[in-house]
Scaffold this active site. Sequence first.
Site: not given
Length: 738
Positions: A650, A691, A619, A473
Amino acid sequence: MSQGIKNTLIIGLGLIGGSLAKVLRQNRCCGQIIGFDRDPEETKLGLSSGVIDVAADSLADAVSQADIIVLAVPVKAMEKVLVDIAPFIAEETLITDVGSTKANVVEAAKRVFDQVPSGFVPGHPIAGSEKSGVAAADEHLFEQHKIILTPLAESSSYAVKVFTEMWASTGAEVLIMDVEKHDEVLAATSHLPHMLAFSLVDTLAQEQGNNTDIFRYAAGGFRDFTRIAGSDPTMWHDICLANRDALLAQLDRYTSGLAKLRAAIECGDSETMLGTFTRARAAREHFSRILSGTAYSQDMSNQLVTFRAQPGGSVSGKIRVPGDKSISHRSIMLGSLADGVTEVTGFLEGEDSLATLQAFRDMGVVIEGPDDGNVTIYGVGVNGLSAPPGPLYVGNSGTSMRLLSGLLAAQQFDSELTGDASLTKRPMGRVADPLRLMGAEIETAENGRPPMKIKGGQALKGIHYDMPMASAQVKSCLLLAGLYAEGETSVTEPAPTRDHTERMLTGFGYPVEQNGSKAAVKSGGQLHATRIDVPADISSATFFLVAAAIAPGSDLTLEHVGINPTRVGIINILRLMGANLELLNEREVGGEPVADIRIRYAPLKGIHIPEDQVPLAIDEFPALFIAAACAEGTTIVSGAEELRVKESDRIQSMVDGLKALGVDIEGTPDGAIIQGGEIGGGVVESHDDHRIAMSFCVAALRATGEITITDCANVATSFPGFVELAQTAGIKVEKEEG
Ligand code: NAP
């Protein structure tokens, strides 16, 4: 409500005064309700129909008894009523009015009183109908409507509190605004539309010969649009005079907009016509959500969605998963800056990319769609953006805010970027600081947080920036600013990050120099419109790749998947585990490599996942944990500590979930050790992490019992239609809501 209120006097027992009297009499919130109207018959009717408790014979007596006085007479009559009542008002009397305009009522009060009483708080209920008179009084009139109070510098906080409570008791939502703002807003949203309706009906009615036909055949649209032309002519005459200046300003703006549309129709200028209609439609759709500050992102946290996946099955056929989010954002940005018309297909209609789309519409770009993933962008050229009408609201999208800040820093106009509550907590210093080095003037809130206020008209200078963190970004933001900065702008990254911006710039014919970890652009170039078929998102494709890799009998083809080298870790890792995976029909679209991926079941084996693949698949790990649980032997994940700071931790979410299903797994600070074996049934928490939810759906293909996954609402934001597509492919999953 204050205990001290014994008598409330309503002067003017018409629609508004009568309705207020009726509801206050019923809810007993403001003591006894006394009514007065200049027509004694109306006052009598008010009493006999139960609208008021007491009919006042003498205004003087009623005023001296009243704790609260509400002026509900036409705006033109306000001054006269104030003159009549002024001699009898006590110091502590609270006074308000319901007039549709406010500046003139305040002016009248200033003329009547030497000093405006501290109990005076002007007000305006945004509720009404075309009816008038006390017979039309309706106790539900204000429910779920807004009422605007416009306290003056002289108004006491006690008076504001009492009137806020009074209106809240009618079921209305109370807003506070200053007088001038009120008149401006109402001129635009109420007074102007009334003028249009009156004028349209009058114009058609005067048409010679066929006016009866026009009205006879008028469809619902005409009736909806002109309903307000049935309103009280005298009241509207008074409002026009009372709010003359603000209304004239709005009429002028509207007339010039209509003249532009007329000219476009005359010369067949489709771009202007479509621009007007698409902008208007989008504005209308987003209007209420913009007002509530939740545009683009529905509040998913309130929805309870559970997935129930039945054990067994296989996946087969050909499917296409939704478009890549990063590429969808950039297609709108670069399409807008290009010369010519860019056609986009496969656009991800998620909240974040829609926020970018709306921002460019706000900057004058005509964009049609999205319609089933199709978007048409009428590019305005690198220097063609125009000042947005207000702050650009980008919802929850950090990508939109960070990339747009680079573009906006170089524009001639001032701008402001705002977002929802969660985006407002995220740091923008990482883009604002290097942009300032280029000469940008940017103000942020404390600690570099949004909103970002960007001053236009700054001449930016190219810099070389060594990024302290690996961030696509930040890199993209600086390269976009570099399109306008004097000389060359270059960025070096400490580790490879996604290079979608560089690739797409090249796809639009804008030269980008790549040299190892350095990317550079020079200003002064042009972007040429192109066609972009947004590749399917490899992160979304991952769930189906793993599904086919673990379920015996599977043979699935995923079409048009983006295989950007910075994103292909999942392909490399699955191949290392023994997956039978082929890339077919490899091609390049808008600078991005794309392929169809065919994957057939083959037994997987456990591996130590190479750490150099971790950033390329970051991801994809939740799904990879499922693959590991189905592989023969041990799989070791290391060097993946970043997984602990994603939408959820995660590593922990997957360890807990797999343990609940009986899998032998152990978490480590930077990964996990997973023993392949049998997966049982059970209940798994997704921790609101999309996810995690999708990964456990896939696990059911190899489970021995049903897997129930809680808190799956967020799946809709990243993968709209996931459950339906999973069912098509062969996964036996159902969604339960509520
Ligand atoms: P309405 O039904 O015509 O009622 C106004 C009442 O006030 C009439 O009974 C009128 O009597 C009476 N009146 C006029 N001058 C008076 C005076 N000097 N002393 C005592 N009574 C007097 O009108 P409304 O729709 O209720 O409107 C009242 C106020 O609300 C206006 O200021 C308007 O701008 C505001 N408002 C209206 C709406 C709406 O949609 N209608 C919405 C929001 C705000 P006569 O009939 O004898 O003239």
